[in-house]
Design a protein around this motif. Sequence first.
Motif: not given
Length: 98
Positions: A37-64
Motif C-alpha cells: 500500500r501507498i498513500i496518495a499525496n496528490e489526486h491520481i486520475p483513473y488509469c494514470h500512474k503513481i510513484a511507489i517510491n521516490p524517483i529523482k530527477k534524471g532517473e528512469m521511470v519503469v512500467k512493464y
Amino acid sequence: MRVNALMMDSTDNVVTCISDIEVGQIVYYKVDDEIRRIIANEHIPYCHKIAINPIKKGEMVVKYGEIIGKACNNIAEGYWVSHLNIESVPRDYTNELM
C-alpha cells in the motif's frame, strides 16, 4: 482491502490506478503474492500512474519492466507520474534486438 492499482512487473517504480484516487486515499497493489500500500499525496486520475517510491530527477521511470521515460524533476512517493514530470527517452532498437 481491495486492490485499486496494478503493477505490471515487479521491477516497476510506478503502478497504474484503476479508479480515481483522492489525496490521502490508500492505494493497494499486488507484488507477486504480497499486497502493498501507498498513500496518495496528490489526486491520481483513473488509469494514470503513481510513484511507489521516490524517483529523482534524471532517473528512469519503469512500467512493464521497461523504461517509459525519464523524470524531468523529482517525483516523491505517492505523487502522480504524468507527461508533466517525465520526458521521452530515445531508444536504440537496433542494438536492443541484437
